[in-house]
Enzyme design. Structure first.
Site, PDB file in Angstrom:
ATOM      1  N   ARG A  39      -9.564   2.580  -3.076  1.00  0.00           N
ATOM      2  CA  ARG A  39      -8.599   2.092  -2.091  1.00  0.00           C
ATOM      3  C   ARG A  39      -9.084   2.268  -0.657  1.00  0.00           C
ATOM      4  NH1 ARG A  39      -2.962   4.631  -4.075  1.00  0.00           N
ATOM      5  NH2 ARG A  39      -4.390   6.258  -4.752  1.00  0.00           N
ATOM      6  N   ASN A  67      -7.631  -3.470  -2.635  1.00  0.00           N
ATOM      7  CA  ASN A  67      -6.229  -3.117  -2.694  1.00  0.00           C
ATOM      8  C   ASN A  67      -5.531  -3.989  -3.729  1.00  0.00           C
ATOM      9  OD1 ASN A  67      -3.381  -2.955  -2.197  1.00  0.00           O
ATOM     10  ND2 ASN A  67      -3.798  -2.180  -0.140  1.00  0.00           N
ATOM     11  N   LYS A 171       4.385  -0.874 -17.183  1.00  0.00           N
ATOM     12  CA  LYS A 171       3.195  -0.973 -18.037  1.00  0.00           C
ATOM     13  C   LYS A 171       3.286  -2.169 -18.981  1.00  0.00           C
ATOM     14  CE  LYS A 171       0.397   1.550 -17.591  1.00  0.00           C
ATOM     15  NZ  LYS A 171      -0.660   1.674 -16.560  1.00  0.00           N
TER      16      LYS A 171
END
Length: 355
Positions: A39, A67, A171
């Site tokens: 990141r 990102n 998820k």
């Protein structure tokens, strides 16, 4: 897909993660060129362990900043790659302000952005996505709907939502997004890895994972009075890493793979830790009845619906497909638990309990 190796670079997103670090270590030691995304390239401490591994390995490492929420953020890192291991995902289970903005959108949009880059990168032939067993069920009570009292790759989480179990919901929705995007084209194929609760040694003390939170609660006195009647599928991090590499290179790998070395209750985990570390820590000695949590759960963060749907139901996972098709030989999960706790001690993440 017919290739079993690649001469081009291999992309790993979320490179500083607990599992991803082991995947990168294995790839580098096998001599591969790894493109790894982080990141922030200015936070060198977060990836110093990867650079050290690379300096001692036959392979080479190239770091890129990316990102999850920025379209085209992964385009540069993906150039020339035939294999993409998408392992980056937000990890926020508690202490979030807005489930949609903090958990769900980053997981789904992140997957979409990475796979849009895959669609724009002609060299990519296979994508491996790190999903979760949370994609196969939402609440422990779901086990009662299974034919053989175990979850397998045919099961999907249909009970989580934006307001109930938002992390598992993120998820399963991210994985469904991945499959939808894969089916919309014919150039690249997709394999999803669905690990249980991951334990075992970390390559860096900076790692965040659900297992660290559980072990910290065992050590800080939070569970001294007792633990709820809950069970976890558990797997060693090194087995999860092996599964990713098999999924990447094995031409026969396809579909989803539950990665689990067995099931332990919270009480069993406490007993194993006491056997190995003695009474220096307030490991749980008792399993409190479900009725207790119905009364007091809301005061410690357990909603009444969560208690009703998740306590008192032992859960099990069928990992046969991973053993047969990915040749995974699972490590002893009790040893993984002990090794993980010892490392947390060594790293100072867990300190000796002082009541």
């Amino acid at each position: 897909m017919t290739m079993t190796s690649t001469h081009g670079p291999i992309l790993v997103t979320g490179a500083t993660g607990y599992i991803a670090s082991w995947v990168i270590k294995n790839l580098l030691e096998q001599g591969h060129t790894v493109h790894a995304t982080v990141r922030n390239l200015n936070k060198k401490n977060s990836f110093a362990h990867l650079e050290k591994i690379a300096s001692e390995s036959a392979g080479s490492l190239q770091l890129f900043q990316a990102n999850l929420l920025e379209p085209h953020s992964f385009d540069q890192a993906m150039q020339g790659c035939e294999i993409v291991l998408h392992m980056a995902s937000p990890f926020v289970v508690t202490n979030y302000k807005d489930a949609i903005k903090d958990i769900i959108e980053p997981a789904i949009l992140g997957t979409e952005n990475v796979l849009n880059s895959v669609n724009n990168t002609e060299s990519v032939k296979r994508v491996v996505v790190t999903s979760s067993i949370a994609s196969t069920y939402g609440d422990a009570i779901d086990i009662k709907q299974t034919a053989h009292n175990e979850f397998d790759e045919s099961h999907w989480n249909t009970t989580s939502s934006e307001t109930h179990q938002p992390y598992p919901y993120s998820k399963v929705m991210a994985e469904r997004k991945a499959w939808d995007m894969q089916k919309a084209q014919t150039r690249w194929d997709l394999v999803c890895i669905n690990p249980a609760l991951v334990l075992g040694p970390s390559l860096t003390p900076n790692t965040q994972s659900g297992s660290v939170e559980v072990l910290q609660q065992f050590a800080n006195g939070m569970t001294l009075a007792g633990v709820p009647p809950m069970w976890n599928g558990i797997v060693d991090v090194r087995d999860v890493a092996d599964a990713h590499l098999q999924a990447a290179f094995n031409p026969k790998a396809e579909g989803r793979y539950i990665i689990s070395g067995g099931t332990l209750s919270l009480l069993e985990m406490g007993k194993i830790l006491r056997q190995n570390f003695g009474n220096k820590f307030p490991f749980p000695r008792n399993q409190l009845p479900k009725a207790t949590f119905k009364l007091f759960g809301p005061f410690v963060g357990f909603s009444k619906s969560f208690v009703e749907l998740n306590m008192g139901y032992p859960i099990y996972f069928n990992a046969t497909k991973s053993q047969q098709e990915l040749s995974i030989h699972y490590r002893n999960i009790e040893n993984s638990l002990v090794e993980h706790f010892q490392q947390l001690l060594d790293d100072g993440v867990v300190k000796k309990y002082i009541p």
